[in-house]
Design an enzyme around this catalytic site. Structure first.
Site, PDB file in Angstrom:
ATOM      1  N   ARG A   1      -4.468 -17.124 -32.886  1.00  0.00           N
ATOM      2  CA  ARG A   1      -4.448 -15.756 -33.421  1.00  0.00           C
ATOM      3  C   ARG A   1      -3.823 -14.832 -32.385  1.00  0.00           C
ATOM      4  O   ARG A   1      -3.685 -15.194 -31.219  1.00  0.00           O
ATOM      5  CB  ARG A   1      -5.860 -15.295 -33.806  1.00  0.00           C
ATOM      6  CG  ARG A   1      -6.877 -15.448 -32.699  1.00  0.00           C
ATOM      7  CD  ARG A   1      -8.258 -14.950 -33.146  1.00  0.00           C
ATOM      8  NE  ARG A   1      -9.250 -15.221 -32.128  1.00  0.00           N
ATOM      9  CZ  ARG A   1     -10.092 -16.258 -32.139  1.00  0.00           C
ATOM     10  NH1 ARG A   1     -10.088 -17.099 -33.154  1.00  0.00           N
ATOM     11  NH2 ARG A   1     -10.952 -16.453 -31.158  1.00  0.00           N
TER      12      ARG A   1
ATOM     13  N   LEU B   1      11.946  -8.571 -12.194  1.00  0.00           N
ATOM     14  CA  LEU B   1      11.034  -8.767 -13.327  1.00  0.00           C
ATOM     15  C   LEU B   1      10.219  -7.505 -13.596  1.00  0.00           C
ATOM     16  O   LEU B   1       9.687  -6.898 -12.661  1.00  0.00           O
ATOM     17  CB  LEU B   1      10.071  -9.925 -12.989  1.00  0.00           C
ATOM     18  CG  LEU B   1       8.926 -10.177 -13.982  1.00  0.00           C
ATOM     19  CD1 LEU B   1       9.447 -10.806 -15.274  1.00  0.00           C
ATOM     20  CD2 LEU B   1       7.860 -11.084 -13.365  1.00  0.00           C
TER      21      LEU B   1
ATOM     22  N   HIS C   1     -12.636 -16.044 -14.798  1.00  0.00           N
ATOM     23  CA  HIS C   1     -11.687 -14.931 -14.663  1.00  0.00           C
ATOM     24  C   HIS C   1     -11.023 -14.979 -13.294  1.00  0.00           C
ATOM     25  O   HIS C   1      -9.823 -14.747 -13.155  1.00  0.00           O
ATOM     26  CB  HIS C   1     -12.398 -13.591 -14.862  1.00  0.00           C
ATOM     27  CG  HIS C   1     -12.982 -13.434 -16.236  1.00  0.00           C
ATOM     28  ND1 HIS C   1     -12.263 -13.720 -17.372  1.00  0.00           N
ATOM     29  CD2 HIS C   1     -14.211 -13.039 -16.661  1.00  0.00           C
ATOM     30  CE1 HIS C   1     -13.026 -13.500 -18.435  1.00  0.00           C
ATOM     31  NE2 HIS C   1     -14.204 -13.090 -18.031  1.00  0.00           N
TER      32      HIS C   1
ATOM     33  N   GLU D   1     -10.901  -4.306 -27.447  1.00  0.00           N
ATOM     34  CA  GLU D   1     -12.134  -4.888 -27.987  1.00  0.00           C
ATOM     35  C   GLU D   1     -13.000  -5.565 -26.918  1.00  0.00           C
ATOM     36  O   GLU D   1     -14.163  -5.892 -27.159  1.00  0.00           O
ATOM     37  CB  GLU D   1     -11.805  -5.922 -29.081  1.00  0.00           C
ATOM     38  CG  GLU D   1     -11.329  -5.325 -30.400  1.00  0.00           C
ATOM     39  CD  GLU D   1      -9.895  -4.809 -30.352  1.00  0.00           C
ATOM     40  OE1 GLU D   1      -9.633  -3.729 -30.892  1.00  0.00           O
ATOM     41  OE2 GLU D   1      -9.041  -5.484 -29.750  1.00  0.00           O
TER      42      GLU D   1
ATOM     43  N   ARG E   1     -19.189 -17.177 -16.506  1.00  0.00           N
ATOM     44  CA  ARG E   1     -17.862 -16.881 -17.063  1.00  0.00           C
ATOM     45  C   ARG E   1     -16.945 -16.180 -16.061  1.00  0.00           C
ATOM     46  O   ARG E   1     -15.731 -16.396 -16.051  1.00  0.00           O
ATOM     47  CB  ARG E   1     -18.011 -15.992 -18.304  1.00  0.00           C
ATOM     48  CG  ARG E   1     -18.677 -16.674 -19.492  1.00  0.00           C
ATOM     49  CD  ARG E   1     -18.905 -15.651 -20.617  1.00  0.00           C
ATOM     50  NE  ARG E   1     -17.663 -14.983 -20.960  1.00  0.00           N
ATOM     51  CZ  ARG E   1     -16.752 -15.461 -21.802  1.00  0.00           C
ATOM     52  NH1 ARG E   1     -16.972 -16.609 -22.421  1.00  0.00           N
ATOM     53  NH2 ARG E   1     -15.639 -14.798 -22.044  1.00  0.00           N
TER      54      ARG E   1
ATOM     55  N   ASP F   1      -5.893 -16.450 -22.216  1.00  0.00           N
ATOM     56  CA  ASP F   1      -7.215 -16.695 -22.830  1.00  0.00           C
ATOM     57  C   ASP F   1      -7.827 -18.021 -22.380  1.00  0.00           C
ATOM     58  O   ASP F   1      -7.116 -18.960 -22.027  1.00  0.00           O
ATOM     59  CB  ASP F   1      -7.055 -16.689 -24.362  1.00  0.00           C
ATOM     60  CG  ASP F   1      -8.397 -16.594 -25.053  1.00  0.00           C
ATOM     61  OD1 ASP F   1      -9.352 -16.049 -24.458  1.00  0.00           O
ATOM     62  OD2 ASP F   1      -8.495 -17.069 -26.209  1.00  0.00           O
TER      63      ASP F   1
ATOM     64  N   ASN G   1     -10.629 -18.241 -20.114  1.00  0.00           N
ATOM     65  CA  ASN G   1     -11.301 -18.205 -18.804  1.00  0.00           C
ATOM     66  C   ASN G   1     -12.789 -18.532 -18.907  1.00  0.00           C
ATOM     67  O   ASN G   1     -13.331 -19.277 -18.097  1.00  0.00           O
ATOM     68  CB  ASN G   1     -11.173 -16.813 -18.178  1.00  0.00           C
ATOM     69  CG  ASN G   1      -9.745 -16.423 -17.895  1.00  0.00           C
ATOM     70  OD1 ASN G   1      -8.844 -17.245 -18.000  1.00  0.00           O
ATOM     71  ND2 ASN G   1      -9.527 -15.163 -17.550  1.00  0.00           N
ATOM     72  N   GLY G   2     -13.434 -17.932 -19.910  1.00  0.00           N
ATOM     73  CA  GLY G   2     -14.879 -18.114 -20.067  1.00  0.00           C
ATOM     74  C   GLY G   2     -15.219 -19.568 -20.348  1.00  0.00           C
ATOM     75  O   GLY G   2     -16.122 -20.150 -19.725  1.00  0.00           O
ATOM     76  N   ARG G   3     -14.472 -20.197 -21.258  1.00  0.00           N
ATOM     77  CA  ARG G   3     -14.727 -21.597 -21.598  1.00  0.00           C
ATOM     78  C   ARG G   3     -14.470 -22.512 -20.405  1.00  0.00           C
ATOM     79  O   ARG G   3     -15.193 -23.479 -20.176  1.00  0.00           O
ATOM     80  CB  ARG G   3     -13.855 -22.019 -22.798  1.00  0.00           C
ATOM     81  CG  ARG G   3     -14.473 -21.636 -24.127  1.00  0.00           C
ATOM     82  CD  ARG G   3     -13.458 -21.678 -25.243  1.00  0.00           C
ATOM     83  NE  ARG G   3     -12.565 -20.520 -25.202  1.00  0.00           N
ATOM     84  CZ  ARG G   3     -11.546 -20.336 -26.018  1.00  0.00           C
ATOM     85  NH1 ARG G   3     -11.271 -21.245 -26.942  1.00  0.00           N
ATOM     86  NH2 ARG G   3     -10.813 -19.253 -25.939  1.00  0.00           N
ATOM     87  N   TRP G   4     -13.459 -22.181 -19.633  1.00  0.00           N
ATOM     88  CA  TRP G   4     -13.145 -22.978 -18.434  1.00  0.00           C
ATOM     89  C   TRP G   4     -14.363 -23.014 -17.507  1.00  0.00           C
ATOM     90  O   TRP G   4     -14.731 -24.062 -16.991  1.00  0.00           O
ATOM     91  CB  TRP G   4     -11.940 -22.359 -17.729  1.00  0.00           C
ATOM     92  CG  TRP G   4     -11.442 -23.099 -16.523  1.00  0.00           C
ATOM     93  CD1 TRP G   4     -10.475 -24.055 -16.493  1.00  0.00           C
ATOM     94  CD2 TRP G   4     -11.870 -22.921 -15.155  1.00  0.00           C
ATOM     95  NE1 TRP G   4     -10.265 -24.490 -15.203  1.00  0.00           N
ATOM     96  CE2 TRP G   4     -11.113 -23.814 -14.361  1.00  0.00           C
ATOM     97  CE3 TRP G   4     -12.815 -22.096 -14.537  1.00  0.00           C
ATOM     98  CZ2 TRP G   4     -11.272 -23.908 -12.975  1.00  0.00           C
ATOM     99  CZ3 TRP G   4     -12.979 -22.191 -13.161  1.00  0.00           C
ATOM    100  CH2 TRP G   4     -12.210 -23.086 -12.396  1.00  0.00           C
TER     101      TRP G   4
HETATM  102  C1  IPE Z   1      -7.567 -11.728 -26.164  1.00  0.00           C
HETATM  103  O1  IPE Z   1      -8.545 -12.655 -25.937  1.00  0.00           O
HETATM  104  C2  IPE Z   1      -7.565 -10.687 -25.083  1.00  0.00           C
HETATM  105  C3  IPE Z   1      -7.205 -11.149 -23.755  1.00  0.00           C
HETATM  106  C4  IPE Z   1      -6.865 -12.353 -23.413  1.00  0.00           C
HETATM  107  C5  IPE Z   1      -7.214 -10.144 -22.743  1.00  0.00           C
HETATM  108  P1  IPE Z   1     -10.007 -12.537 -26.555  1.00  0.00           P
HETATM  109  O2  IPE Z   1     -10.772 -13.682 -26.034  1.00  0.00           O
HETATM  110  O3  IPE Z   1     -10.553 -11.195 -26.305  1.00  0.00           O
HETATM  111  O4  IPE Z   1      -9.715 -12.673 -28.106  1.00  0.00           O
HETATM  112  P2  IPE Z   1     -10.599 -13.242 -29.273  1.00  0.00           P
HETATM  113  O5  IPE Z   1     -11.920 -12.530 -29.215  1.00  0.00           O
HETATM  114  O6  IPE Z   1     -10.758 -14.707 -29.020  1.00  0.00           O
HETATM  115  O7  IPE Z   1      -9.816 -12.976 -30.503  1.00  0.00           O
HETATM  116  C1  IPE Z   2      -9.573 -14.286 -21.372  1.00  0.00           C
HETATM  117  O1  IPE Z   2     -10.559 -15.253 -21.297  1.00  0.00           O
HETATM  118  C2  IPE Z   2      -9.827 -13.110 -20.475  1.00  0.00           C
HETATM  119  C3  IPE Z   2     -10.172 -11.877 -21.183  1.00  0.00           C
HETATM  120  C4  IPE Z   2     -10.341 -11.756 -22.457  1.00  0.00           C
HETATM  121  C5  IPE Z   2     -10.355 -10.705 -20.384  1.00  0.00           C
HETATM  122  P1  IPE Z   2     -11.894 -15.150 -22.137  1.00  0.00           P
HETATM  123  O2  IPE Z   2     -12.910 -14.434 -21.326  1.00  0.00           O
HETATM  124  O3  IPE Z   2     -11.646 -14.577 -23.475  1.00  0.00           O
HETATM  125  O4  IPE Z   2     -12.283 -16.678 -22.244  1.00  0.00           O
HETATM  126  P2  IPE Z   2     -12.883 -17.400 -23.515  1.00  0.00           P
HETATM  127  O5  IPE Z   2     -11.908 -17.177 -24.632  1.00  0.00           O
HETATM  128  O6  IPE Z   2     -14.216 -16.805 -23.792  1.00  0.00           O
HETATM  129  O7  IPE Z   2     -12.941 -18.823 -23.103  1.00  0.00           O
HETATM  130 MG    MG Z   3     -11.117 -15.419 -25.242  1.00  0.00          MG
END
Ligand code: IPE
Ligand code: IPE
Ligand code: MG
Length: 260
Positions: free
Chosen positions: A213, A150, A56, A86, A52, A39, A41-44
């Protein structure tokens, strides 16, 4: 040498930290199964003023590095959360990028993954993925089927509640068809109907990015898993972070409800 002449101490410090952590790890008590929610990637990307999707792409590099370290450490099972049931709620462009990256990763990496004796085991509602992603997943599973090192469970269109609902349907069908007595439905029967059937439960769950979570990941399998959280975002997650998590894991007392 060149690095220190440039005054680039952090890189040297990182190498020293990695060495120190590696020396502290007890190879006889490694986790058998590690699960990671990849988790942040988007914030990074957003912190760098980038779209975003760049996050990824950067996250794939972290996955490569962590898989390699797991092979070096001879970890038996690694489960990575790549796309949740989701995550379809996200903009279509982001979903398309995630699917393309998945296909690209599997196609480009499969030979090296196989050379490292890795078995790719995609888990989730794979039948609802786009046809091109289903094909890449099928190819990776087939090509790596015989590998004994693995096991890399890639959770794709994965949701733990959906997994449990599918297990309940399959068990109900066996009961209806006369193959199973309801009195015989125990914890093992349920475990055996999950995507992770036959695998040990995760010993260690890692969630980067500062969120605390489980986001519908492995709800049944995490019953006695040790959790490790870090504010580091997944694209910044490096070998040292996994080593830190393992060192911390090895310092914990796991009682499984009993006494030591
Ligand atoms: C969980 O991250 C799913 C994956 C990393 C693939 P999300 O970013 O979807 O979860 P929430 O929305 O923060 O709970
Ligand atoms: C996890 O990074 C990748 C997936 C859920 C597919 P996010 O895309 O959820 O990144 P944030 O949490 O928005 O930073
Ligand atoms: Mg996320």
């Amino acid at each position: 040498m060149w690095r220190s002449l440039q005054g680039d101490l952090p890189a040297d410090q990182k190498i020293a930290e990695e060495k120190e952590l590696l020396a502290r790890i007890d190879r006889s008590r490694l986790p058998l199964h590690i699960a990671i929610i990849m988790d942040g990637n988007g914030r990074w990307a957003q912190r760098r003023g980038l779209p975003r999707t760049f996050g990824h792409r950067a996250g794939v590099e972290s996955l490569r590095e962590i898989v390699k370290l797991c092979v070096e450490l001879k970890i038996k099972y690694l489960t990575v959360y790549a796309f949740s049931t989701e995550n379809w709620k996200r903009p279509r462009e982001e979903v398309n990028t995630l699917m393309s990256l998945l296909i690209e990763y599997l196609q480009k990496e499969i030979d090296e993954l196989c050379a490292n004796n890795i078995r790719i085991n995609p888990i989730g509602r794979l039948e609802d993925l786009p046809a091109s992603a289903q094909e890449a997943v099928r190819m990776a599973r087939e090509k790596s089927r015989q590998n004994k090192g693995l096991t890399l469970n890639v959770a794709l269109n994965y949701g733990s509640r959906s997994e449990l609902a599918a297990a309940v349907r399959a068990i109900a069908k066996r009961v209806r068809d006369g193959g199973l007595n309801p009195a015989d439905i125990d914890e093992k029967v349920i475990s055996d109907h999950l995507y992770t059937a036959g695998q040990p439960d995760p010993d260690l769950l890692i969630r980067p990015s500062g969120d605390y979570r489980v986001s519908n990941f492995l709800l049944w399998q995490l019953a006695y898993t040790e959790f490790w959280f870090t504010p580091v975002l997944w694209p910044d997650f490096r070998r040292v972070h996994l080593l830190q998590a393992i060192v911390d894991f090895q310092s914990r007392e796991r009682r499984f409800g009993g006494l030591l």
